[in-house]
Each structure stands twice: as C-alpha cells, then as structure tokens.
Write a protein that holds these residues in place. Structure first.
Motif, PDB file in Angstrom:
ATOM      1  N   LEU A 121     -28.376 -34.345   8.506  1.00  0.00           N
ATOM      2  CA  LEU A 121     -27.596 -35.396   7.845  1.00  0.00           C
ATOM      3  C   LEU A 121     -26.280 -34.746   7.425  1.00  0.00           C
ATOM      4  CD1 LEU A 121     -30.262 -37.001   5.496  1.00  0.00           C
ATOM      5  CD2 LEU A 121     -29.638 -37.671   7.810  1.00  0.00           C
ATOM      6  N   ILE A 122     -25.188 -35.360   7.808  1.00  0.00           N
ATOM      7  CA  ILE A 122     -23.876 -34.751   7.572  1.00  0.00           C
ATOM      8  C   ILE A 122     -23.037 -35.667   6.701  1.00  0.00           C
ATOM      9  CG2 ILE A 122     -21.762 -33.945   8.694  1.00  0.00           C
ATOM     10  CD1 ILE A 122     -23.480 -33.169  11.106  1.00  0.00           C
ATOM     11  N   ALA A 123     -22.565 -35.137   5.576  1.00  0.00           N
ATOM     12  CA  ALA A 123     -21.755 -35.928   4.645  1.00  0.00           C
ATOM     13  C   ALA A 123     -20.471 -35.166   4.310  1.00  0.00           C
ATOM     14  CB  ALA A 123     -22.544 -36.221   3.365  1.00  0.00           C
ATOM     15  N   LEU A 152     -17.342 -34.164   2.350  1.00  0.00           N
ATOM     16  CA  LEU A 152     -16.994 -34.352   0.941  1.00  0.00           C
ATOM     17  C   LEU A 152     -15.488 -34.186   0.742  1.00  0.00           C
ATOM     18  CD1 LEU A 152     -19.955 -32.310  -0.586  1.00  0.00           C
ATOM     19  CD2 LEU A 152     -19.715 -34.791  -0.575  1.00  0.00           C
ATOM     20  N   ASP A 153     -14.980 -32.998   1.025  1.00  0.00           N
ATOM     21  CA  ASP A 153     -13.524 -32.757   1.015  1.00  0.00           C
ATOM     22  C   ASP A 153     -13.289 -31.679   2.058  1.00  0.00           C
ATOM     23  OD1 ASP A 153     -14.500 -30.526  -0.538  1.00  0.00           O
ATOM     24  OD2 ASP A 153     -14.262 -31.742  -2.327  1.00  0.00           O
ATOM     25  N   PHE A 156     -15.119 -29.309   2.084  1.00  0.00           N
ATOM     26  CA  PHE A 156     -16.527 -28.991   2.298  1.00  0.00           C
ATOM     27  C   PHE A 156     -17.258 -30.184   2.921  1.00  0.00           C
ATOM     28  CE2 PHE A 156     -15.388 -26.090  -1.146  1.00  0.00           C
ATOM     29  CZ  PHE A 156     -15.908 -24.894  -0.667  1.00  0.00           C
ATOM     30  N   ALA A 167     -21.235 -31.449   3.322  1.00  0.00           N
ATOM     31  CA  ALA A 167     -22.632 -31.207   2.970  1.00  0.00           C
ATOM     32  C   ALA A 167     -23.499 -31.555   4.166  1.00  0.00           C
ATOM     33  CB  ALA A 167     -23.027 -32.043   1.752  1.00  0.00           C
ATOM     34  N   VAL A 168     -24.406 -30.662   4.500  1.00  0.00           N
ATOM     35  CA  VAL A 168     -25.289 -30.872   5.650  1.00  0.00           C
ATOM     36  C   VAL A 168     -26.731 -30.670   5.189  1.00  0.00           C
ATOM     37  CG1 VAL A 168     -25.959 -30.046   7.933  1.00  0.00           C
ATOM     38  CG2 VAL A 168     -23.542 -30.106   7.292  1.00  0.00           C
ATOM     39  N   TYR A 169     -27.542 -31.691   5.387  1.00  0.00           N
ATOM     40  CA  TYR A 169     -28.964 -31.594   5.055  1.00  0.00           C
ATOM     41  C   TYR A 169     -29.745 -31.328   6.327  1.00  0.00           C
ATOM     42  CZ  TYR A 169     -33.576 -32.751   3.245  1.00  0.00           C
ATOM     43  OH  TYR A 169     -34.898 -32.703   2.880  1.00  0.00           O
ATOM     44  N   ARG A 172     -33.057 -31.352   8.053  1.00  0.00           N
ATOM     45  CA  ARG A 172     -34.343 -32.010   7.809  1.00  0.00           C
ATOM     46  C   ARG A 172     -35.521 -31.052   7.964  1.00  0.00           C
ATOM     47  NH1 ARG A 172     -33.045 -37.385  10.317  1.00  0.00           N
ATOM     48  NH2 ARG A 172     -32.997 -38.852   8.584  1.00  0.00           N
ATOM     49  N   THR A 230     -30.072 -27.900   1.838  1.00  0.00           N
ATOM     50  CA  THR A 230     -28.726 -28.438   1.897  1.00  0.00           C
ATOM     51  C   THR A 230     -27.740 -27.292   2.102  1.00  0.00           C
ATOM     52  OG1 THR A 230     -29.322 -30.226   0.401  1.00  0.00           O
ATOM     53  CG2 THR A 230     -26.977 -29.760   0.665  1.00  0.00           C
ATOM     54  N   LEU A 257     -23.570 -26.179   2.554  1.00  0.00           N
ATOM     55  CA  LEU A 257     -22.206 -26.602   2.299  1.00  0.00           C
ATOM     56  C   LEU A 257     -21.312 -25.833   3.256  1.00  0.00           C
ATOM     57  CD1 LEU A 257     -21.587 -28.708   0.190  1.00  0.00           C
ATOM     58  CD2 LEU A 257     -20.724 -26.916  -1.288  1.00  0.00           C
TER      59      LEU A 257
END
Lengths: 106, 286
Positions: free
Chosen positions: A15-17, A19-20, A22, A24-26, A28, A33, A35
C-alpha cells in the motif's frame, strides 16, 4: 553486480501513500510500514508494472522521472565513468529495497 | 470480586472489580452520570486486588490486573486506588483496543469538527482540552482519541480528566463548578486530581466528529506556530498510537487518511491563555 531481473511484490502486496517528500509504504507480507524518499517510490512504481533488469530499470527511471546521477547517489558520486557510478548507486538502492522485502530478485 | 462497578465511556464498556470498597465508591460517584456497557457486556475487565489476603488490611496496596496486564506494574497504596483504576482502564485500551486506531491525544469538537492535541506528558493535552471546553468547545477526551478506520471519524472517549500538578489549579479556576475526585498527592505521576467532564461531554459522547486540525503543543516556550509536514506528522502519530502496529493495514489506511485530511501544526505556548488564543486563531483560518 547482480543484474536482476528485479520485481515488486505480487499485486496488492504494497500500500503506497505519498505524504510529501516522504512516501509511506505498507508491506502487507510483513506488516511493516516503511518511509521512503526518492528514488525508492519511483522504483517501486516502475517494478509494479513488471520485472526489469538493472539496465532496463535505469533507462526507465531516466526516461519517466528524469532521475539523474545526483538523485541516486545523494551527490556522492565516485570519480570515473558516470554511467557506472549511476548503475552502482541504483544497485545499492535496489539492494536496500531487497533487504527490506519491498523488492524481490526474480 | 467483592466490589464491582460497570461503566461505558464512549463506545467502550468497562467492568471494574476491587478487593476494596473505596476505589469503587469513588468511581460510582464520579461516573454517576455515565451509561452502563451496551447490553450489559463490558469490552474490558479490570481488577484491583491484594496480592496477599492480609494486604487488604495491612498497608493495603492495590495491584492492577485485567484482560491485559503489564507484569512489572508496581502496586499503588490504597489511597491512590482511583488512580490505579484509571491506569488499569487506560492499560486495557492501550493494549487491547482493536476497533479503533488509538491516538494518544486529547480532543475537543466544535461545529462537528474535531481538534486533536498530542504530545508527551506535560505538553498540556489535558489542560488545553479542559480550558477549551470551558470556552464552549465540546470535550471529547484527554487521553485517547479513537479514530474509526471505516469512517475516518474521531470517536470520543471522555473518561475522567486526569489533572496533574499545576494543571489542577488551572482547571479548578477555569471550571469552578466541575465535580472533582480526591486530591492524590505525591503519586508516581505527581499530584493527581480527577475532574468529571461537563454534562455536555457526557451527553454527546456517542457523537463522532470529523478531524480537522492536529496540534502538537509544547508548554513553556515563547508563542510560536510552525506547520508540520505530513511525513513528520505521520511518523509522530505512529509513535503516538498504542495500537498502530496491531491494526496492520487498517491502521495504515486510517493514519495516512487522517494525515491527508487535517492540517498539522506545532504550537509552542507560554501559558494556557496564550495557547487558547493561538488555537482559536488557527481554527478561524481553517
């Protein structure tokens, strides 16, 4: 130097989010998590489309993101052949991603 | 156990059993306006017990137990039994809660939107939430804000407000009509006094709010406001959550969603009055 091919985890494995600067990658599989900063999210995005060798990945990074030597090496480029330095730097980033489980050697 | 009490705080039901009457009597008085657990079934059980039978009477010391325990938690003297109960209830939440992402933050609400305040002990979470409530905000909690991964909404957890040291006098001055628990001097956390949240906080505790602003307050500094970048806010909130890792993917989605939805701001403040002004100004600009 290992030339791959390298691949991202199976589809849906990350899961890739953004942020700025950075992202965030979860992961699975591990529940961890991460960064990440450039160029790691870009590498994951490209490998998410399919496995690539080191050389092919280098071409895609240069083409899609205009990533240069400095982006991959934090400016700490060894003297000598620029292309070799870039390859080494990308190989080092990939080795970190393999170590963390975010990228697999196919 | 010999004495027992059940209460619901926000969405969470507790049953507290005790070898002694005194802590239960305090809980009954202070939580008298709170509802009971839904369907009579508590989510968590807490036990306050004497390690040896004679310790009920001889230098009585309260051991903390429950569904979730810390093996090395030190017992407290019986006169601090209410603190033991509150600590044990917090412990169940911190270790056991799975329905919500637990944010170690205080929360207040206005116009359906929540302001979250998080920081280390002494940053002013409880004090600022109490002062804002005295100014018309709805108090949602001073310890945990419950982030629902399914909706992104903040649910209230308005337990007794745990006031420490100089915050006790500040809260008493701001809320002269508030009901207070016994003053417990020289506990492991300093002087402690519990305050009952106002009637509005209790009546509206089932009403969630959309998070709008995340504040990282710091007490004892000249007034300054600094924007906190999403990456930094995300990292700080993973550290401020007691169950981020346990929630796995749901926690990741909830927290990245929260960070994407709210403005994050660091607020340095010299005193409560200044902090209220700074927060109100930030809120007005949202």
């Amino acid at each position: 130097m290992h030339d791959g091919p390298y691949r991202a985890p199976p589809e849906g494995g990350l899961l890739i989010a953004p942020l700025d600067e950075f992202t965030a990658v979860y992961h699975r599989a591990s529940g961890i998590t991460h960064l990440l900063t450039e160029p790691a999210p870009q590498i994951l995005a490209i490998l998410g489309e399919g496995a690539l060798s080191l050389g092919a990945l280098l071409d895609r990074l240069a083409r899609d993101y205009e990533l240069t030597d400095g982006d991959l090496t934090d400016g700490d480029l060894p003297d000598g052949d620029l292309t070799d330095g870039t390859r080494e730097a990308l190989a080092a980033r990939l080795a970190e991603l393999v170590e963390s489980g975010l990228v697999e050697r196919a | 156990m010999r004495h027992a009490f059940a209460v619901r705080i926000g969405p969470v039901g507790f049953r507290i059993g005790s070898d002694w009457r005194a802590p239960i009597a305090h809980l009954e008085t202070l939580y008298r306006d709170y509802p009971k657990p839904l369907d009579g079934v508590p989510d968590f059980t807490v036990r306050l017990f004497a390690r040896r039978p004679w310790r009920r009477f001889l230098r009585p010391s309260v051991e903390i137990g429950g569904d979730y325990m810390l093996p090395d938690a030190a017992p407290l003297p019986l006169r601090q039994g209410l603190l033991a109960a509150e600590m044990a209830m917090n412990l169940q939440m911190a270790l056991g809660a799975r329905r919500y992402l637990l944010l170690h933050a205080s929360a207040v609400e206005r116009d359906g939107r929540a302001l979250l305040m998080t920081g280390i002990s002494g940053a002013g979470k409880s004090t600022l939430a109490t002062l804002l409530a005295a100014k018309g905000w709805r108090f949602m909690g001073d310890e945990f804000a419950l982030l629902d991964p399914a909706t992104g909404l903040i649910h209230a957890f308005p337990r007794l407000i745990s006031l420490k040291n100089e915050a006790i006098a500040a809260a008493e001055a701001a809320c002269p009509d508030a009901r207070m628990g016994p003053l417990m001097p020289a506990t492991p956390k300093g002087d402690i006094r519990h305050m009952v949240p106002d009637a509005r906080a209790i009546a509206a505790m089932d009403v969630p709010a959309r998070p709008a602003l995340l504040v990282f307050p710091r007490h004892g500094f000249a007034p300054e406001i600094r924007s906190v970048q999403p990456g930094e806010a995300f990292v700080r909130m993973t550290q401020a959550s007691t169950n981020y890792v346990a929630l796995g993917e749901a926690g990741f989605r909830a927290l990245t969603g929260l960070i994407g939805d709210v403005s994050s701001v660091a607020v340095d403040y010299p005193d409560g009055a200044s902090a209220i002004e700074q927060v109100e100004a930030l809120w007005a600009k949202l």
